[in-house]
Every structure is written in structure tokens, then in C-alpha cells.
Design an enzyme around this catalytic site. Structure first.
Site, PDB file in Angstrom:
ATOM      1  N   GLY A  84       0.821  -1.207   0.000  1.00 31.70           N
ATOM      2  CA  GLY A  84       0.000   0.000   0.000  1.00 31.70           C
ATOM      3  C   GLY A  84       0.851   1.251   0.000  1.00 31.70           C
ATOM      4  O   GLY A  84       2.022   1.237   0.392  1.00 31.70           O
ATOM      5  N   ILE A  85       0.250   2.326  -0.507  1.00 37.17           N
ATOM      6  CA  ILE A  85       0.910   3.640  -0.502  1.00 37.17           C
ATOM      7  C   ILE A  85      -0.124   4.707  -0.134  1.00 37.17           C
ATOM      8  O   ILE A  85      -1.330   4.459  -0.203  1.00 37.17           O
ATOM      9  CB  ILE A  85       1.522   4.008  -1.882  1.00 37.17           C
ATOM     10  CG1 ILE A  85       0.428   4.032  -2.974  1.00 37.17           C
ATOM     11  CG2 ILE A  85       2.662   3.090  -2.247  1.00 37.17           C
ATOM     12  CD1 ILE A  85       0.878   4.691  -4.280  1.00 37.17           C
ATOM     13  N   ASP A  88      -1.427  11.769  -0.242  1.00 34.64           N
ATOM     14  CA  ASP A  88      -2.474  12.569   0.387  1.00 34.64           C
ATOM     15  C   ASP A  88      -2.608  13.956  -0.223  1.00 34.64           C
ATOM     16  O   ASP A  88      -1.634  14.556  -0.681  1.00 34.64           O
ATOM     17  CB  ASP A  88      -2.182  12.739   1.892  1.00 34.64           C
ATOM     18  CG  ASP A  88      -2.238  11.419   2.653  1.00 34.64           C
ATOM     19  OD1 ASP A  88      -2.638  10.405   2.065  1.00 34.64           O
ATOM     20  OD2 ASP A  88      -1.887  11.428   3.850  1.00 34.64           O
ATOM     21  N   TYR A 147      -7.180   7.241  -0.698  1.00 35.30           N
ATOM     22  CA  TYR A 147      -6.815   6.135   0.216  1.00 35.30           C
ATOM     23  C   TYR A 147      -8.057   5.565   0.910  1.00 35.30           C
ATOM     24  O   TYR A 147      -8.224   4.348   1.011  1.00 35.30           O
ATOM     25  CB  TYR A 147      -5.816   6.676   1.240  1.00 35.30           C
ATOM     26  CG  TYR A 147      -5.203   5.646   2.166  1.00 35.30           C
ATOM     27  CD1 TYR A 147      -4.166   4.816   1.736  1.00 35.30           C
ATOM     28  CD2 TYR A 147      -5.624   5.524   3.486  1.00 35.30           C
ATOM     29  CE1 TYR A 147      -3.582   3.895   2.596  1.00 35.30           C
ATOM     30  CE2 TYR A 147      -5.048   4.608   4.349  1.00 35.30           C
ATOM     31  CZ  TYR A 147      -4.018   3.800   3.900  1.00 35.30           C
ATOM     32  OH  TYR A 147      -3.441   2.881   4.764  1.00 35.30           O
ATOM     33  N   GLY A 178      -5.247   0.438  12.785  1.00 31.82           N
ATOM     34  CA  GLY A 178      -5.234   1.856  13.128  1.00 31.82           C
ATOM     35  C   GLY A 178      -3.854   2.398  12.803  1.00 31.82           C
ATOM     36  O   GLY A 178      -3.170   1.904  11.902  1.00 31.82           O
TER      37      GLY A 178
END
Ligand SMILES: NC(=O)c1ccc[n+]([C@@H]2O[C@H](COP(=O)([O-])OP(=O)(O)OC[C@H]3O[C@@H](n4cnc5c(N)ncnc54)[C@H](OP(=O)(O)O)[C@@H]3O)[C@@H](O)[C@H]2O)c1
Length: 240
Positions: A84-85, A88, A147, A178
Site C-alpha cells: 500500500g501507498i 495525500d 486512500y 489503526g
């Protein structure tokens, strides 16, 4: 015989802890990575786990990797879609490329590797798939429409594929971590991170081993009645 496990993004962060924990549980593990060769070589040297470079976004490379593992070691029976990446940005700043990269890496890779392994699992009448989602796919997060959408998609993907796999002895589950202390989270500005930790009831970031423990549980041979579930491991930050 030791079951074969593939962990995508398995040479760093959460994935590395998953690879190590699965090896300790008696699995033969292959850990994939995208391009950080130094981290991968170091990981193999320390843990004695094969690292394999391929792009989990590229369907052809995924198929070739799965075939290579099957011919050398045996068919993949445990698949952990962990690669995953993040890219943002608020909607005003997010580009189409940032959207595509995150959807392809976090969600497209799950399709690619499930597609490449699922028929083999069906034939073997055994399979364990764990997809790594995120608290931010459950709750949303400012500046992360890409995301959050990808991770939320993982949770739906998991429940749909679990229904297809059930009668073939294949379980498909997700884990929603989390905030865990990895490079991905260390990239968050310190003042933002401080506010995040303040909202975690247990009062700390997760350790990578907290997530790995969940994967070992969900991939156990006798975990065959657990499927289509999402295991939240988040220190109580979001009770879903
Ligand atoms: N850290 C957290 O707090 C947190 C919270 C919730 C969910 N998650 C999820 O948990 C997973 C692991 O996160 P992390 O923090 O451990 O990440 P990380 O430390 O940044 O490691 C990411 C791993 O994914 C690999 N990767 C990235 N793009 C890839 C691609 N296209 N093909 C193959 N491998 C690729 C990387 O390979 P290279 O080493 O070659 O770069 C690396 O091994 C991700 O799915 C993430 O979204 C993390």
C-alpha cells in the site's frame, strides 16, 4: 508440508512483521516489494525469507510472479495483500495521478493477486486470503479521498470474495489497522501525529507485531469458520 505464503509489500513495515510471523508459524514465505532493494536485501539477510521484486499494480507481473513461486516452491495457499501507498491531498490539490496510483496499489493489487491465485486455491480446496485495509477506509480521513476509497473498497471486495470462496475451503478476511509505527506513519507531521495519538484510547501507536498476530490467526488452518470479516486492530480508536 509447509504451506506457501505470499505477502505483498512484505519486506518493510507491517508486511515485514507479517512475513516473519508467518515464517515462525511454520509457513514458507515469499515477501514481495516494489523497488526498495536495499531494504529487501537486508530483510532477507536478517530473516532468511525470500524477497521478490514485482509491481503489484501490474497484472502481468503478478501472474508471472505467482507462476514462478508455484513452479519453484508449490502453489500459493496463503495470500496477504498488504502492499500500500498514500498520496495525500485535499480534493483541491489531489490530481488524477494521485487517485490512480493509490487505487491501483491498494485495491488493484488485491484483484491482481487474488485473480492469479484463486483458481489454484479452489482446486486445492484450501486458501487463506487476508487483505490489509485501514481505519481510514472505515471512518474516512481528511485529505485522503483516494486512500479511504481504496481501503473501503478492500472491505467490500473481501466480503464478496469470501462468498465465492466459502464452499472451496477458502477464507477471505480483512484487517483494518489503526495508526501503526511504520515509515508510512512517520511521514505524518509530528504535530498531526501527536493529535492522532491523543485520540487512541490505549495511548500509543500500534506495533507492527499487533497486526501480524491478527494475520497468523486468520490464516491458521483451523480458522476455517472465520470468513468475510474485518478485524479492527486500532487501540480502540474506531469501534466499528
Ligand atoms: N502504517 C499504518 O499506520 C497503517 C495503518 C493502516 C493501514 N496500513 C496499511 O498497511 C499496509 C502496510 O503499510 P506500512 O505502513 O507497513 O507501509 P510501508 O512501510 O510504506 O511499506 C509498504 C510496502 O509496500 C510495498 N509496495 C508499495 N507499492 C508496491 C507495489 N506497487 N508493488 C509491490 N509492493 C509495493 C513497498 O515496497 P518497497 O519496500 O519496495 O517500497 C513496501 O514493502 C498498507 O496497505 C497500508 O495502507 C498501514
Amino acid at each position: 508440508m509447509s504451506r506457501i505464503a505470499l505477502v505483498t509489500g512484505g519486506t518493510r513495515g507491517i508486511g515485514a512483521a507479517i512475513s516473519v510471523a508467518l515464517k515462525a508459524a511454520g509457513r514458507t514465505v515469499v515477501a514481495s516489494y516494489a523497488g526498495n532493494q536495499i531494504a529487501a536485501e537486508n530483510f532477507t539477510a536478517v530473516h532468511g525469507i525470500e524477497a521478490m521484486r514485482f509491481d503489484a499494480c501490474d497484472f502481468g507481473q503478478c501472474v508471472a510472479a505467482v507462476q514462478s513461486i508455484a513452479s519453484r516452491l508449490g502453489p500459493i495457499e496463503i495470500l496477504v495483500n498488504n502492499a500500500g501507498i498514500t498520496r495525500d491531498g485535499t480534493m483541491s490539490r489531489m490530481t488524477r495521478d494521485m487517485w490512480d496510483a493509490v487505487i491501483d496499489t491498494n485495491l488493484g493489487s488485491c484483484f491482481n493477486l487474488c485473480k492469479a491465485t484463486f483458481d489454484g486455491m479452489k482446486a486445492a480446496k484450501f486458501g487463506r486470503v487476508v487483505n490489509i485495509g485501514s481505519i481510514n477506509g472505515q471512518a474516512g480521513q481528511y485529505g485522503q479521498v483516494n486512500y479511504a476509497a481504496a481501503k473501503s473498497g478492500i472491505h467490500g471486495f473481501t466480503k464478496a470474495l469470501a462468498q465465492e470462496g466459502a464452499k472451496f475451503g477458502i477464507t477471505v478476511n480483512a484487517i483494518a489497522p489503526g495508526y501503526v509505527d511504520t515509515d508510512m506513519v512517520r511521514a505524518v507531521p509530528a504535530d498531526v501525529l501527536e493529535k492522532i495519538v491523543a485520540r487512541i484510547p490505549v495511548g500509543r501507536l500500534g506495533h507492527v507485531e499487533d497486526i501480524a498476530r491478527g494475520v497468523v490467526f486468520l490464516t491458521a488452518d483451523d480458522a476455517d469458520f472465520v470468513t468475510g470479516s474485518t478485524l479492527s486492530i486500532n487501540g480502540g480508536q474506531h469501534m466499528y
